[in-house]
Design a protein around this motif. Sequence first.
Motif, PDB file in Angstrom:
ATOM      1  N   GLY A   4     -11.197 -10.608   9.123  1.00  0.00           N
ATOM      2  CA  GLY A   4     -11.387 -11.947   9.670  1.00  0.00           C
ATOM      3  C   GLY A   4     -10.909 -12.142  11.089  1.00  0.00           C
ATOM      4  N   VAL A   5     -10.439 -11.075  11.731  1.00  0.00           N
ATOM      5  CA  VAL A   5      -9.990 -11.181  13.113  1.00  0.00           C
ATOM      6  C   VAL A   5     -11.203 -11.076  14.037  1.00  0.00           C
ATOM      7  N   PRO A   6     -11.389 -12.009  14.964  1.00  0.00           N
ATOM      8  CA  PRO A   6     -12.515 -11.898  15.908  1.00  0.00           C
ATOM      9  C   PRO A   6     -12.448 -10.584  16.676  1.00  0.00           C
ATOM     10  N   GLU A   7     -13.607 -10.005  16.955  1.00  0.00           N
ATOM     11  CA  GLU A   7     -13.629  -8.706  17.626  1.00  0.00           C
ATOM     12  C   GLU A   7     -12.911  -8.752  18.967  1.00  0.00           C
ATOM     13  N   GLN A   8     -13.096  -9.821  19.735  1.00  0.00           N
ATOM     14  CA  GLN A   8     -12.447  -9.919  21.035  1.00  0.00           C
ATOM     15  C   GLN A   8     -10.925  -9.872  20.896  1.00  0.00           C
ATOM     16  N   VAL A   9     -10.427 -10.535  19.866  1.00  0.00           N
ATOM     17  CA  VAL A   9      -8.971 -10.539  19.636  1.00  0.00           C
ATOM     18  C   VAL A   9      -8.506  -9.156  19.211  1.00  0.00           C
ATOM     19  N   ALA A  10      -9.274  -8.505  18.338  1.00  0.00           N
ATOM     20  CA  ALA A  10      -8.903  -7.170  17.877  1.00  0.00           C
ATOM     21  C   ALA A  10      -8.830  -6.194  19.053  1.00  0.00           C
ATOM     22  N   GLU A  66     -11.468   2.669  16.817  1.00  0.00           N
ATOM     23  CA  GLU A  66     -12.645   1.886  16.440  1.00  0.00           C
ATOM     24  C   GLU A  66     -12.615   1.520  14.962  1.00  0.00           C
ATOM     25  N   GLN A  67     -12.069   2.419  14.135  1.00  0.00           N
ATOM     26  CA  GLN A  67     -11.952   2.091  12.718  1.00  0.00           C
ATOM     27  C   GLN A  67     -10.953   0.959  12.522  1.00  0.00           C
ATOM     28  N   TRP A  68      -9.867   0.993  13.277  1.00  0.00           N
ATOM     29  CA  TRP A  68      -8.866  -0.076  13.170  1.00  0.00           C
ATOM     30  C   TRP A  68      -9.470  -1.407  13.584  1.00  0.00           C
ATOM     31  N   ILE A  69     -10.232  -1.400  14.666  1.00  0.00           N
ATOM     32  CA  ILE A  69     -10.888  -2.632  15.114  1.00  0.00           C
ATOM     33  C   ILE A  69     -11.860  -3.132  14.047  1.00  0.00           C
ATOM     34  N   THR A 113       0.797  -1.230   0.000  1.00  0.00           N
ATOM     35  CA  THR A 113       0.000   0.000   0.000  1.00  0.00           C
ATOM     36  C   THR A 113       0.829   1.279   0.000  1.00  0.00           C
ATOM     37  N   GLY A 114       2.086   1.186   0.449  1.00  0.00           N
ATOM     38  CA  GLY A 114       2.895   2.387   0.599  1.00  0.00           C
ATOM     39  C   GLY A 114       2.506   3.200   1.824  1.00  0.00           C
ATOM     40  N   VAL A 115       1.740   2.597   2.715  1.00  0.00           N
ATOM     41  CA  VAL A 115       1.212   3.298   3.879  1.00  0.00           C
ATOM     42  C   VAL A 115       1.327   2.408   5.119  1.00  0.00           C
ATOM     43  N   ILE A 116       1.789   2.977   6.227  1.00  0.00           N
ATOM     44  CA  ILE A 116       1.721   2.308   7.523  1.00  0.00           C
ATOM     45  C   ILE A 116       0.493   2.867   8.219  1.00  0.00           C
ATOM     46  N   ALA A 117      -0.580   2.131   8.163  1.00  0.00           N
ATOM     47  CA  ALA A 117      -1.868   2.573   8.710  1.00  0.00           C
ATOM     48  C   ALA A 117      -2.181   1.753   9.950  1.00  0.00           C
ATOM     49  N   GLN A 118      -1.866   2.308  11.103  1.00  0.00           N
ATOM     50  CA  GLN A 118      -2.053   1.641  12.379  1.00  0.00           C
ATOM     51  C   GLN A 118      -2.536   2.661  13.405  1.00  0.00           C
ATOM     52  N   PRO A 119      -3.036   2.207  14.563  1.00  0.00           N
ATOM     53  CA  PRO A 119      -3.448   3.156  15.597  1.00  0.00           C
ATOM     54  C   PRO A 119      -2.277   3.995  16.101  1.00  0.00           C
TER      55      PRO A 119
END
Length: 295
Positions: free
Chosen positions: A235-241, A225-228, A155-161
Amino acid sequence: MIVVTGATGGLGGATVERLLTRVPADQIGVSVRDTAKARHFADRGVRVRQGSYEDPAALRHSFEGAEQVLVVSGGAPGDDIVSLHRNAIEAAVAAGARRILYTSQHGAVPGNPYAPSEIHIATEAILAGTGVAWTALRNGAYGTLDQVLGPWQRTGVIAQPKDGPVPYVDRDEVAEATAVVLAGDRTFDGPVNLTAPTAVTFDDFARIASDLTGSTVKRIVVDDEQWIADQIAAGVPEQVARFLRGWYEAGCAGYFAEADPLLAELLGREPRSAADRLAAQIAASGPPADPKRTA
C-alpha cells in the motif's frame, strides 16, 4: 523565553516535556498549527500561540519575546520545504531571537543520495546567512524499530535492502538532549551530531535479536526493485517507496556511518543501545514467531 515549533508532533512534543523538567513553564512557549492540540501544555503554564510555516505574520507573533527558537523541520510532500523553513527562520530573526536551533539530519552533506539531505543543507545555509547565532542538531535516525526492521517478530526474518552502518538513536533521548541544549547547559555553534555512540547494521540487529530471543533471526538482503514492489503491494505509493530507497542507498555509501559521543555527554549517561531497544521491543510484544509453525 524558549519557543518550540511543532510541539504537537513527536519530537517537538517530547522536547517540550523534557524542557518542563528543566525550566519554569512560563519561560517556555510553543508555536503550533492547532492550539487545541496543545491544551495539555497550556494547562501547565506554557505559552501556546498559533503559528504555521505558511504564515510569517503568525510566526512572528508566536515567536514574540523568544531568546531562542527551536525550528523543527517539517512539511508535507509537494511543499517547498526550504521556503517554509526560511519563513520560520526569518520570523525568528524578526522577533529578536538571539539563537535559532534547527532539527537537521545526520549525514546532511553534499552528495548524500537521501533526498531530505538537500533540504537540510539548504536550511543550514539560510541559518548561516542570518547573522544570528545558530545550531543545527543533526539527529540520527530515530524511527521505531518496527519501521526500521520490518515485521521480524512475526516472520523471524529481517528482510530489507542492502544497508550500511547507522548509529540509530532513540527519539526520546534526542528530545532530552535537545532540551539540555535549549536550557543553556551547553552552547554549540553550527552543526552538531546527535547519534548513538555505535553504528550497527541489519546483520548486527539479526545477531542481537537471535541472542535475545534464543531463536535464529535471519537477515535477508532484498533486491531493490523487489523491495519497492513489496512496498507497493503493502500500500505504499511507488514514489514514496523509491524515496525511502534513497535512505538505504545513503547508508550503503557510508553517509550515516559516523557515530558521535556528544549525545552521551549531553545525557550524562550512555544512550540506549540497539540491544536495549530490541530487548524492550521483545518485552512489549513477545519473541518472534517460529517460522516452522507458520509455514
